[in-house]
Design an enzyme around this catalytic site. Sequence first.
Site, short mmCIF file in Angstrom:
data_model
loop_
_atom_site.label_atom_id
_atom_site.label_comp_id
_atom_site.label_asym_id
_atom_site.label_seq_id
_atom_site.Cartn_x
_atom_site.Cartn_y
_atom_site.Cartn_z
N LYS A 155 0.84 -1.21 0.00
CA LYS A 155 0.00 0.00 0.00
C LYS A 155 0.86 1.25 0.00
O LYS A 155 0.57 2.22 -0.68
CB LYS A 155 -0.92 0.03 1.22
CG LYS A 155 -2.08 -0.91 1.13
CD LYS A 155 -3.32 -0.24 0.58
CE LYS A 155 -4.32 -1.32 0.23
NZ LYS A 155 -5.63 -1.08 0.17
N LYS A 201 -1.96 -12.57 -6.48
CA LYS A 201 -2.88 -13.39 -5.69
C LYS A 201 -4.33 -13.12 -6.14
O LYS A 201 -4.64 -12.00 -6.54
CB LYS A 201 -2.71 -12.98 -4.22
CG LYS A 201 -3.47 -13.77 -3.21
CD LYS A 201 -3.02 -13.37 -1.82
CE LYS A 201 -3.64 -12.06 -1.37
NZ LYS A 201 -4.94 -12.14 -0.72
N LYS A 221 -10.25 -10.14 -3.47
CA LYS A 221 -11.69 -9.86 -3.53
C LYS A 221 -12.01 -8.86 -4.64
O LYS A 221 -13.12 -8.81 -5.14
CB LYS A 221 -12.19 -9.37 -2.18
CG LYS A 221 -12.27 -10.52 -1.18
CD LYS A 221 -12.59 -10.07 0.22
CE LYS A 221 -12.48 -11.24 1.19
NZ LYS A 221 -12.07 -10.85 2.53
P1 TYM Z 1 -8.65 -12.22 4.44
O1 TYM Z 1 -10.06 -11.89 4.73
O2 TYM Z 1 -7.90 -11.36 3.49
O3 TYM Z 1 -8.57 -13.71 3.92
C1 TYM Z 1 -9.17 -14.77 4.64
C2 TYM Z 1 -8.31 -16.02 4.53
O4 TYM Z 1 -8.18 -16.39 3.14
C3 TYM Z 1 -6.81 -16.54 2.80
N1 TYM Z 1 -6.65 -16.13 1.39
C4 TYM Z 1 -6.12 -16.90 0.45
N2 TYM Z 1 -5.59 -18.14 0.48
C5 TYM Z 1 -5.13 -18.65 -0.69
N3 TYM Z 1 -5.16 -17.96 -1.87
C6 TYM Z 1 -5.68 -16.72 -1.94
N4 TYM Z 1 -5.73 -16.07 -3.09
C7 TYM Z 1 -6.18 -16.13 -0.75
N5 TYM Z 1 -6.76 -14.93 -0.46
C8 TYM Z 1 -7.02 -14.94 0.86
C9 TYM Z 1 -6.07 -15.61 3.74
O5 TYM Z 1 -4.71 -15.96 3.87
C10 TYM Z 1 -6.85 -15.79 5.02
O6 TYM Z 1 -6.42 -16.94 5.70
N6 TYM Z 1 -6.22 -10.67 8.49
C11 TYM Z 1 -7.03 -11.71 7.93
C12 TYM Z 1 -8.27 -12.00 8.77
C13 TYM Z 1 -7.93 -12.24 10.20
C14 TYM Z 1 -7.42 -13.43 10.77
C15 TYM Z 1 -7.27 -13.14 12.15
C16 TYM Z 1 -7.08 -14.67 10.25
C17 TYM Z 1 -8.08 -11.33 11.20
N7 TYM Z 1 -7.68 -11.86 12.37
C18 TYM Z 1 -6.77 -14.10 13.03
C19 TYM Z 1 -6.58 -15.64 11.14
C20 TYM Z 1 -6.44 -15.35 12.51
C21 TYM Z 1 -7.47 -11.32 6.54
O7 TYM Z 1 -7.54 -10.18 6.19
O8 TYM Z 1 -7.82 -12.37 5.79
#
Ligand code: TYM
Length: 336
Positions: A119, A202, A205
């Site tokens: 970012k 990657k 969303k």
């Molecule tokens: P977020 O919402 O971006 O993504 C949720 C989960 O999906 C995984 N992910 C992927 N895995 C494989 N390929 C991809 N293209 C891909 N895109 C996303 C992410 O690695 C994640 O596991 N910070 C986190 C949410 C969070 C969290 C936590 C997770 C907040 N607190 C505590 C675990 C433990 C997040 O933004 O994930």
Amino acid sequence: MAKQTPKKHKVMLTGVRPSGSITLGNYLGAIKNFADKQGLFKSYIFIADLHAITEPRQPAELKAAVNQCMAMYLACGIDPGKTVIFRQSDIAEHGIMGFIMAFQTRLGELSRMTQFKLKSAAGGKSGVGTGLFIYPALMAADILLYDTDIVPVGADQQQHVELTRDMCQRFNKRYGAVLNEPDAFVAPVGNRILNLRNPLEKMNKSDCSDNMGTIFLSDGADIARKKVMTAVSDGLGLVKFDQENQPGISNLISILSCITGQSIADIESRFEAQGYAAFKSAVADSVCCLLRDIQERYRKFNDPKVLEDILSDGRARAEKIAEKTCQRAKTALGLA
Ligand code: TYM
């Protein structure tokens, strides 16, 4: 000094940020791995809505995204009989513990986080919201509050779990053995599903190709099939797992392997003498079949009363543990 008491069961926890529709990357990288293991651990999954406000959002959109995330968890096989499902903002201790954990980290560590670096490279450091910068401290709080042992995540979040371990060690060194040190679980295949239109990035969303590179769990069969069939491949004509030279094809192999459970080697030999069209068609079939099942269950669970009941039960169960851990941390700090 309030220390941890020995646990009967290991604890697993993960969360997804409700910042748009859930993608196939979220499912294969985290949710599926969690669902597959949920009976083996004391399991917690939450909707990380506080993380979703690191950028301004329309309140109504955020509320809708929280409900969608919740119904998708159930549709993806998260079972409220085996897993505590809750909304992060329902538990005040996430905020308190996030504040405490922010003091266990350093500017240098937070500045090295990839999300922040990307970012700030795009728009300059001074324009990046503080929320994005301190976000890993809140994520550490999410994990540590439940005495978590294992955190299934995609590769992009592994760095945050590593930083959580550092914060935990630092806290325990200063204040005693108060917090439990977690480990990330990153599956060997599917931990970084790539954008179908640009397999150097990657799957996110949102993307720059009208979302043609991202499969959403809510996509209809026609659009999902089109996305797979028009995915970027290469001119080699070989169905071979070679992430460096064939990132697009390797990505599709990973997707097929995760969905069907077939090994990469079996997929390579199955499509050895066939062209990309036949291979992509098989990937599209597997994706469409997965989405159809998920969407059928989604329709069943997407009932405000059902969701509210599950969330209120989850809240009560999560709150008990979070309150205890937060109290332990406050006692250790001299705050209680
Ligand atoms: P977020 O919402 O971006 O993504 C949720 C989960 O999906 C995984 N992910 C992927 N895995 C494989 N390929 C991809 N293209 C891909 N895109 C996303 C992410 O690695 C994640 O596991 N910070 C986190 C949410 C969070 C969290 C936590 C997770 C907040 N607190 C505590 C675990 C433990 C997040 O933004 O994930």
